[in-house]
Design an enzyme around this catalytic site. Structure first.
Site, PDB file in Angstrom:
ATOM      1  N   GLU A 329      57.015 -86.988 -65.492  1.00  0.00           N
ATOM      2  CA  GLU A 329      56.096 -87.532 -66.501  1.00  0.00           C
ATOM      3  C   GLU A 329      56.706 -87.543 -67.895  1.00  0.00           C
ATOM      4  O   GLU A 329      56.313 -88.332 -68.744  1.00  0.00           O
ATOM      5  CB  GLU A 329      54.782 -86.731 -66.525  1.00  0.00           C
ATOM      6  CG  GLU A 329      53.807 -87.191 -65.461  1.00  0.00           C
ATOM      7  CD  GLU A 329      52.370 -86.722 -65.693  1.00  0.00           C
ATOM      8  OE1 GLU A 329      52.115 -85.900 -66.588  1.00  0.00           O
ATOM      9  OE2 GLU A 329      51.504 -87.195 -64.944  1.00  0.00           O
ATOM     10  N   HIS A 350      67.577 -78.185 -42.625  1.00  0.00           N
ATOM     11  CA  HIS A 350      67.354 -78.842 -41.329  1.00  0.00           C
ATOM     12  C   HIS A 350      66.590 -80.152 -41.479  1.00  0.00           C
ATOM     13  O   HIS A 350      66.085 -80.691 -40.499  1.00  0.00           O
ATOM     14  CB  HIS A 350      66.611 -77.882 -40.394  1.00  0.00           C
ATOM     15  CG  HIS A 350      67.419 -76.643 -40.133  1.00  0.00           C
ATOM     16  ND1 HIS A 350      68.166 -76.470 -38.992  1.00  0.00           N
ATOM     17  CD2 HIS A 350      67.657 -75.553 -40.912  1.00  0.00           C
ATOM     18  CE1 HIS A 350      68.801 -75.307 -39.069  1.00  0.00           C
ATOM     19  NE2 HIS A 350      68.509 -74.736 -40.228  1.00  0.00           N
ATOM     20  N   LYS A 465      44.355 -95.524 -63.793  1.00  0.00           N
ATOM     21  CA  LYS A 465      43.001 -95.053 -64.105  1.00  0.00           C
ATOM     22  C   LYS A 465      42.107 -96.232 -64.487  1.00  0.00           C
ATOM     23  O   LYS A 465      40.955 -96.329 -64.052  1.00  0.00           O
ATOM     24  CB  LYS A 465      43.025 -94.051 -65.265  1.00  0.00           C
ATOM     25  CG  LYS A 465      43.706 -92.754 -64.937  1.00  0.00           C
ATOM     26  CD  LYS A 465      43.550 -91.790 -66.108  1.00  0.00           C
ATOM     27  CE  LYS A 465      44.464 -90.602 -65.978  1.00  0.00           C
ATOM     28  NZ  LYS A 465      44.606 -89.832 -67.192  1.00  0.00           N
TER      29      LYS A 465
HETATM   30  O1  PA5 Z   1      50.875 -83.644 -68.395  1.00  0.00           O
HETATM   31  C1  PA5 Z   1      49.806 -84.190 -68.547  1.00  0.00           C
HETATM   32  O2  PA5 Z   1      49.308 -84.369 -69.680  1.00  0.00           O
HETATM   33  C2  PA5 Z   1      48.997 -84.653 -67.361  1.00  0.00           C
HETATM   34  O3  PA5 Z   1      49.642 -84.381 -66.162  1.00  0.00           O
HETATM   35  C3  PA5 Z   1      47.636 -83.990 -67.351  1.00  0.00           C
HETATM   36  O4  PA5 Z   1      47.812 -82.596 -67.266  1.00  0.00           O
HETATM   37  C4  PA5 Z   1      46.765 -84.467 -66.190  1.00  0.00           C
HETATM   38  O5  PA5 Z   1      46.651 -85.850 -66.220  1.00  0.00           O
HETATM   39  C5  PA5 Z   1      45.379 -83.838 -66.256  1.00  0.00           C
HETATM   40  O6  PA5 Z   1      44.785 -84.140 -67.475  1.00  0.00           O
HETATM   41  P1  PA5 Z   1      43.531 -83.347 -68.018  1.00  0.00           P
HETATM   42  O7  PA5 Z   1      43.942 -81.945 -68.243  1.00  0.00           O
HETATM   43  O8  PA5 Z   1      43.161 -84.039 -69.274  1.00  0.00           O
HETATM   44  O9  PA5 Z   1      42.457 -83.436 -66.972  1.00  0.00           O
END
Ligand code: PA5
Length: 473
Positions: A329, A350, A465
């Site tokens: 990310e 394996h 989303k």
């Molecule tokens: O790193 C990030 O910002 C994302 O992976 C969020 O943690 C994830 O989308 C969850 O978001 P939230 O904590 O707003 O529910």
């Protein structure tokens, strides 16, 4: 470094030579740039982050708050004890420990993966299966709200009694709901469903619901409003300026950790020690810079786009998955960023080793190795039935087998000019995991800056989303 913190060590295997992808000279040439980025983190990014409103557009989002968070929490705890955030986390964990046998932690992505990694690495294996006494009175921990998987949600609800009134501590359970934005659909839907079951499990004591719901969320947002409406007095912030996948050292990771009985102070001390090494040490003793240099150069000069984190303990699989998310990310932007992949060995020798040994030369393997084990070494043992031929190694123990497997695998890769590096952890414990988390978060930021990418934010994730919401309406 605090005297209590046993340092983790990073080193590449063999002498760095061009045939392995990069040479020592390549690292030396990159070094000035790495130092410049390190200085930039402390002299530009942190001051800008503190200035908040003055962050220029090209730096936004700037979620550098994770760097100082461990030290800030520890200092507050030292001066304010129970009134500090750590003090409050510890006291909620203690209260719930006395009141319930199970806690369901709802969250996804950065609001889930760190807590799971802590459970699997710092608690004894099969944690949930042990009796309450064997768990030291700590609740079993279940993770949900990280999917929309009907059967897993239904099965967990059924396991929790499907809303049947709970009459004893053994039947009681609680919810920790974690979402920085407060609006993530997977977590929000699960919260609604599990809240309904929790309320009905309280029978005639429904007014006690807020005692059993602990939200961890931003100051504003849908979850914050819901927490207000439910009357949840005990709640914890995800600090502004700390991004989701960088938030493991906020209540996002620390509250579940405290519920599991993990020593969160030791974990934070590990993180502080890593900050100090990053800030003060040179190449060779600076795991952040050493690791980043090798990863960056093997990718840039040799096209090693797949970054394998090869963990040599089942306890570290979820740590590897946490890093998968962090790297993917943070750096998977503008058609750049290595592909992270966690493998657990010897298991995956394996399943994947064939490809690592003879497949495309596009992989950098970093081994994560434990230098000590929680339990005494288990020997193979002698047997009157030696048809399996194991009497030859009867006196060897599982740790010895593991050491031989690691050395044998590294040697085989090196002989084929495939570079590997080792990251040694003194143990799968709070101090080592604290150092490792902070090292990998800092390394991700440094690498982002080397690539001229902003490691913070995840604009690409928004697209699914939007589509999903449209399709549901
Ligand atoms: O790193 C990030 O910002 C994302 O992976 C969020 O943690 C994830 O989308 C969850 O978001 P939230 O904590 O707003 O529910």
């Amino acid at each position: 470094m605090s005297s209590k913190v046993k340092p983790i060590h990073y080193r590449w295997n063999g002498t760095l030579l061009p045939q392995y992808g990069i040479s020592s000279g390549d690292i030396e040439r990159l070094y000035p740039e790495l130092l410049e980025i390190r200085d930039q983190v402390f002299s530009r990014e942190l001051p800008l982050y503190h200035a908040q409103s003055g962050v220029p557009e090209e730096w936004q989002p700037l979620d550098a708050g994770f760097i100082e968070l461990p030290q800030r929490l520890l200092s507050e705890y030292q001066s304010q004890r129970e009134a500090s955030e750590l003090g409050r986390i510890l006291s909620v964990a203690k209260r719930l420990r006395d009141q319930v046998d199970r806690v369901v932690v709802l969250g996804i992505g950065g609001s889930y993966m760190g807590a799971r990694a802590i459970l699997e690495s710092c608690c004894q294996p099969y944690y949930n299966e042990w009796s309450r006494a064997e768990r030291g009175g700590r609740p079993r921990i279940y993770f949900e709200g990280n999917n929309v998987d009907n059967d897993h949600s239904q099965a967990l609800l059924q396991f929790l009694g499907n809303g049947r009134p709970a009459h004893s501590v053994d039947e009681r359970w609680a919810l920790v709901v974690i979402s920085k934005s407060g609006g993530t659909i997977e977590t929000a839907v699960a919260f609604r469903q599990f809240l309904r079951a929790l309320e009905s499990s309280l029978g005639t004591e429904k007014n006690r619901l807020p005692e059993f719901v602990i939200p961890v969320t931003g100051e504003t947002g849908k979850l914050a409003s819901l927490a207000d409406a439910l009357g949840c007095k005990e709640r914890f912030p995800v600090p502004d300026g700390v991004g989701g996948r960088f938030s493991v050292f906020s209540a996002v990771g620390l509250l579940p950790a405290a519920l599991m009985g993990v020593d969160i102070v030791a974990m934070l001390q590990g993180a502080v020690a890593m900050n100090e090494r990053f800030r003060t040490q040179g190449l060779g003793n600076n795991p952040v810079l050493d690791y980043t240099a090798v990863c960056h150069l093997t990718e840039k000069l040799r096209g090693h786009h797949t970054r394998i984190m090869s963990v040599w303990s089942k306890s570290l699989e979820a740590v590897g998955l946490w890093y998968d998310q962090l790297l993917a990310e943070s750096l998977g932007k503008r058609e750049m960023g290595a592909l992270p992949l966690t493998v657990v060995n010897t298991r995956d020798l394996h399943s994947r080793a064939q490809q690592h040994q003879e497949g495309r030369r596009d992989k950098l393997i970093t081994n994560v190795v434990l230098d000590s084990w929680r339990y005494d070494p288990l020997p193979v043992g002698r047997s009157d039935h030696d048809q399996d031929g194991l009497n030859e190694i009867a006196s060897k123990s599982l740790p010895e087998l593991m050491t031989a497997a690691i050395a044998g695998t590294n040697q085989a890769y090196l002989e084929d000019a495939r570079l590997t590096a080792d990251l040694h952890l003194p143990a799968a414990d709070e101090s080592s995991i604290g150092q490792l988390f902070q090292m990998l978060m800092l390394a991700t930021v440094v690498e982002g800056r080397l690539l001229k990418l902003n490691p913070y934010g995840q604009p690409g994730v928004e697209k699914y989303k939007v589509n999903m919401k449209r399709l549901l309406k």
